[in-house]
Write a protein that holds these residues in place. Structure first.
Motif, short mmCIF file in Angstrom:
data_model
loop_
_atom_site.label_atom_id
_atom_site.label_comp_id
_atom_site.label_asym_id
_atom_site.label_seq_id
_atom_site.Cartn_x
_atom_site.Cartn_y
_atom_site.Cartn_z
N ALA A 1 0.91 -1.17 0.11
CA ALA A 1 0.04 -0.11 0.10
C ALA A 1 1.12 1.12 0.13
O ALA A 1 0.28 2.43 0.03
N THR A 2 1.98 1.08 0.13
CA THR A 2 3.01 2.38 0.29
C THR A 2 3.60 2.40 -1.34
O THR A 2 4.40 1.63 -2.01
N GLN A 3 3.39 3.71 -1.58
CA GLN A 3 3.92 4.13 -3.01
C GLN A 3 5.41 4.03 -3.27
O GLN A 3 5.80 3.53 -4.37
N LYS A 4 5.97 4.22 -2.35
CA LYS A 4 7.49 4.18 -2.39
C LYS A 4 7.90 2.83 -2.69
O LYS A 4 9.30 2.47 -2.82
N SER A 5 7.22 1.76 -2.42
CA SER A 5 7.47 0.53 -2.72
C SER A 5 7.62 0.04 -4.36
O SER A 5 8.22 -1.01 -4.66
N TYR A 6 7.22 0.90 -5.03
CA TYR A 6 7.12 0.74 -6.56
C TYR A 6 8.05 1.43 -7.11
O TYR A 6 8.25 2.48 -6.90
N GLU A 7 8.59 0.85 -8.13
CA GLU A 7 9.84 1.59 -8.95
C GLU A 7 9.23 1.92 -10.28
O GLU A 7 9.80 2.87 -10.88
N THR A 8 8.18 1.49 -10.87
CA THR A 8 7.72 1.50 -12.14
C THR A 8 6.20 2.11 -12.29
O THR A 8 5.50 1.18 -11.52
N TRP A 9 5.88 3.06 -12.93
CA TRP A 9 4.32 3.29 -12.90
C TRP A 9 3.97 3.52 -14.43
O TRP A 9 4.69 4.12 -15.25
N GLY A 10 2.65 3.42 -14.58
CA GLY A 10 2.14 3.51 -15.88
C GLY A 10 1.64 5.12 -16.22
O GLY A 10 1.98 5.83 -15.08
N GLN A 11 1.20 5.26 -17.37
CA GLN A 11 0.70 6.81 -17.38
C GLN A 11 -0.53 7.08 -16.70
O GLN A 11 -0.72 8.49 -16.77
N GLY A 12 -1.34 6.27 -16.74
CA GLY A 12 -2.44 6.50 -16.03
C GLY A 12 -3.62 6.40 -16.93
O GLY A 12 -3.36 6.62 -18.23
N THR A 13 -4.71 6.08 -16.53
CA THR A 13 -6.17 6.00 -17.38
C THR A 13 -7.29 6.76 -16.52
O THR A 13 -7.44 6.37 -15.42
N GLN A 14 -7.92 7.61 -17.11
CA GLN A 14 -8.95 8.20 -16.62
C GLN A 14 -10.31 7.45 -16.41
O GLN A 14 -10.75 6.78 -17.53
N VAL A 15 -10.69 7.51 -15.10
CA VAL A 15 -12.01 6.67 -14.98
C VAL A 15 -13.01 7.81 -14.50
O VAL A 15 -12.80 8.51 -13.44
N THR A 16 -14.43 8.02 -14.95
CA THR A 16 -15.27 8.79 -14.62
C THR A 16 -16.53 8.23 -14.37
O THR A 16 -16.93 7.84 -15.44
N VAL A 17 -17.23 8.47 -13.19
CA VAL A 17 -18.56 7.80 -12.91
C VAL A 17 -19.17 8.90 -13.01
O VAL A 17 -19.07 9.96 -11.85
N SER A 18 -20.34 8.95 -13.58
CA SER A 18 -21.35 10.14 -13.49
C SER A 18 -22.38 9.54 -12.39
O SER A 18 -22.90 8.29 -12.48
N SER A 19 -23.16 10.56 -11.80
CA SER A 19 -24.31 10.15 -10.94
C SER A 19 -25.61 10.42 -11.44
O SER A 19 -25.62 10.66 -12.67
#
Length: 129
Positions: free
Chosen positions: A111-129
């Protein structure tokens, strides 16, 4: 050099489902913890879910029972199945990879971000109400 590429984000109505995928390159995929994090606008990036080398699963309380993380070592992919989505789940979702780790991992480690050495670029998730 390891690269991570996420896919599967999009716009969905509350109560709906999405499945995120993350494809990795490199040779240590099966020996690493794979995690998912998210960052909502104006907020800190937070832990969502992770899966260890042994296949043990870890979840943030906010997604437990709704999200499921899985991995396919042969295909070097990790997935996040998201059900019963809520507007509060709106965020950019990132997959991340640790260095080669022990077979079992603690919740504190995954659960600690510092444990990870490689990250993806991210993908947007949008949930509408």
């Amino acid at each position: 050099q390891v690269h991570l590429v996420e896919s599967g984000g999009g716009l969905v109505q509350a109560g709906g489902s999405l499945r995120l995928s993350c494809e990795a390159s490199g040779r240590t995929f099966s020996e690493a913890v794979m995690g998912w994090f998210r960052q909502a606008l104006g907020k800190e990036r937070e832990f969502v879910a992770a899966i260890s080398r042994s296949g043990e699963l870890y979840y943030a309380d906010s997604v437990k029972g709704r999200f499921t993380v899985s991995r396919d070592n042969a295909k070097k992919t990790v997935s996040l199945q998201m059900n019963s989505l809520k507007p509060d789940d709106t965020a950019v979702y990132y997959c991340a990879k640790t260095p080669r780790t022990a077979f079992y991992a603690s919740m504190a480690y995954v659960a600690t971000q510092k444990s990870y050495e490689t990250w993806g670029q991210g993908t947007q998730v949008t949930v509408s109400s």
